[in-house]
Design an enzyme around this catalytic site. Structure first.
Site: not given
Ligand code: IMP
Length: 426
Positions: A333, A16, A18, A224, A13-14, A40-41
Site C-alpha cells: 500500500d 515479521k 504481522k 534482523q 524490519d520487513e 523490535g517486532h
Molecule cells: P547489532 O545487532 O546491534 O550489533 O547491530 C548490527 C547491525 O544490525 C546494525 O546495522 C543495526 O542497525 C542492525 N540491526 C540490529 N538489529 C536490527 C533489527 O532488528 N532491525 C534492523 N536492523 C537491525
C-alpha cells in the site's frame, strides 16, 4: 507441518510481527533462535493493542502458546525482566516463557564495549543498536562467554565473570579510558536479576524435540534479516548471528530435516538502519516519502530507516540462501500514488552488468542499480482483501517480483491492521 521458519529477506524490519500474527493458531510453540534485544517486532493483538517486542518471542501474545528463547539467542537479564514485567503489567500471561540454559548472557561489559568500540570506529562504525550484541557473541565464539545455566551455580558464575573481567577491565581502562567494572557488583546484580526468571531456565532443545515427536508445530522466528547475517549478509555491516534459515536449526537444536517451510518476509521496497552498502537507497524526496508513508522509524532505537526501491538481486539472493518456500510481501500500500515504480533488476559495476549478489565488498559498494520501471497505481489498496481486487498495475508489480525472485508471494500486506492482508494459494 512440523517446523516453520520465518525470516526477514532484506535488512530486517520487513514486518515479521504481522506475519507471525498471520500464522496465528497454526503453531503451539514460537522460538527465537538468534539475536537479542537488538530486535523490535511490533505486534497488534486481536483486541487492537500494540506491543513492541524485543527479546521475547511474539507468541507470548497468543494464549496457550509456549515461547522459547533458544540457545542461539544472547540474553540481557535486565532487558528480559523489563520486557517480561512490562507485558505482565499490560495483562499478558508470561507463564509460557522458557529460556534455554545454553543461551549466552549479555553482561554489562558487553554493552560498555559495544558503545565505546562504535565511538572508536568513527566513520567506519557499524551503526549497532548499542545493546552489547557483538561483544556477547564474540565471547561465545572465543569460549569465554557466560551462559544462562551459569546463573544456577554461583561459584561457577563468579569464576567465569572473574576470568572475563580480568581482560575486559584492562580493555575498558587502558584502551578506552573507561571505568573498570567491579566483579562482586556484576555478579550480585545478575544473580539478583536471575531470581526473577530462574524457574524458566530449561533444556529447551529437549522440549522442542519432544514437542515435534508429539506432532506439535513450531514456529522458528528470526530477527534482523538475511543481509544482516554474519555469514551471508553485507559483512562487516551485519549483526553477529545467523538470522538465515540455517541458523534456525543451530539456534534451537532442531534438526534441519524437521523444517518444511521457510517463509521470507519481503517489503515491497527496501529499508535498512545502521551503516553499510545499500545500492537502491534514495537520498532524495522519494526516499523521504517512503520513510514518511511507510512509517520507517526503528521500533527499538527510534532511528530513521534508510529507504530505497525494491532490489530483486537481494530478493533472489534471500530466496536462495534461505531456501525460501514462499514470501509474505509487506507494505504494498505504501507504493500507491506513484506514476511508475522502479525495480532494481541488476547492477552495473565498473562497466559490467551483474545480476547476482557481488562477491566482494568493494563491488557491492560500487554497485549502481539497473532499474526496470513498472506502471504505478493511484488507488488506495487498504480495503483490498483478494488478489483480484488489487489494481492491475499492483498485481503486475507483485507478479514481476515473483518472477524476479523465483518464489511465490503467498500473502500481501496492504495496511498495518491485522485484517489488511491478502492471502493467496501458491
Ligand atoms: P547489532 O545487532 O546491534 O550489533 O547491530 C548490527 C547491525 O544490525 C546494525 O546495522 C543495526 O542497525 C542492525 N540491526 C540490529 N538489529 C536490527 C533489527 O532488528 N532491525 C534492523 N536492523 C537491525
Amino acid at each position: 507441518m512440523p517446523a516453520i521458519v520465518l525470516i526477514g529477506a532484506q535488512w530486517g524490519d520487513e514486518g515479521k510481527g504481522k506475519a507471525t500474527d498471520l500464522l496465528g493458531g497454526q503453531y503451539g510453540w514460537v522460538v527465537r533462535y538468534q539475536g537479542g534485544n537488538n530486535a523490535g517486532h511490533t505486534v497488534v493483538t486481536p483486541d487492537g493493542r500494540d506491543f513492541a517486542l524485543k527479546l521475547i518471542p511474539s507468541g507470548i501474545l497468543t494464549p496457550g502458546v509456549k515461547n522459547v528463547i533458544g540457545n542461539g539467542v544472547v540474553v540481557n537479564p535486565e532487558a528480559l525482566i523489563e520486557e517480561k514485567e512490562g507485558l505482565e503489567r499490560r495483562g499478558v500471561d508470561t507463564s509460557g516463557l522458557l529460556i534455554s540454559a545454553d543461551a549466552h548472557l549479555i553482561m554489562p561489559y558487553h554493552v560498555a564495549i559495544d558503545r565505546v568500540t562504535e565511538r572508536y570506529l568513527g566513520k567506519a562504525k557499524i551503526g549497532t543498536t548499542g545493546r552489547g550484541i557483538g561483544p556477547a557473541y564474540g565471547d561465545k565464539v572465543a569460549r569465554v562467554g557466560v551462559r544462562v545455566a551459569d546463573l544456577l551455580d554461583e561459584k561457577i558464575l563468579h569464576q567465569k565473570v572473574e576470568a572475563a573481567l580480568e581482560l575486559k577491565n584492562q580493555i575498558l581502562v587502558k584502551v578506552y579510558n573507561r571505568r573498570a567494572l567491579d566483579l562482586d557488583e556484576v555478579v550480585d546484580t545478575v544473580l539478583e536479576q536471575s531470581t526473577k526468571f530462574a524457574d524458566k531456565i530449561v533444556d529447551t532443545r529437549l522440549l522442542l524435540n519432544q514437542a515435534l515427536e508429539r506432532g506439535e508445530t513450531i514456529l522458528l522466528e528470526g530477527s534482523q534479516g538475511t543481509l544482516l547475517d554474519v555469514d551471508h549478509g553485507t559483512y562487516p555491516f551485519v549483526t553477529s548471528s545467523n538470522p538465515t534459515a540455517g541458523g534456525a536449526a543451530v539456534g534451537s537444536g532442531i534438526g534441519p530435516t524437521r523444517i518444511d517451510r521457510v517463509i521470507g518476509i519481503l517489503k515491497a521496497y527496501t529499508t535498512r538502519v545502521g551503516s553499510g552498502p545499500f545500492p537502491t537507497e534514495l537520498h532524495d524526496e522519494m526516499g523521504e516519502r517512503l520513510r514518511k508513508v511507510g512509517g520507517e522509524i526503528g521500533v527499538n532505537t527510534g532511528r530513521e530507516r534508510r529507504c530505497g526501491w525494491f532490489d530483486a538481486v537481494i530478493g533472489r539472493y534471500a530466496a536462495r540462501v534461505n531456501g525460501i518456500t514462499d514470501f509474505f510481501l509487506t507494505k504494498l500500500d505504501v507504493l500507491s500514488g506513484l506514476d511508475a515504480v522502479p525495480i532494481c533488476v541488476g547492477y552495473e559495476i565498473d562497466g559490467r552488468h551483474v545480476d547476482e549478489m557481488p562477491m566482494t565488498q568493494t563491488d557491492l559498494h560500487h554497485a549502481v542499480p539497473v532499474y526496470e520501471e513498472m506502471p504505478g497505481w493511484f488507488e488506495d489498496l487498504s480495503a483490498c482483501r483478494t488478489f483480484d481486487e488489487l489494481p492491475q498495475a499492483a498485481r503486475d508489480y507483485v507478479l514481476r517480483l515473483e518472477e524476479l525472485t523465483g518464489a511465490p508471494m503467498s500473502a500481501i500486506g496492504v495496511g498495518p491492521g491485522r485484517d489488511q492482508t491478502i492471502t493467496r494459494e501458491v
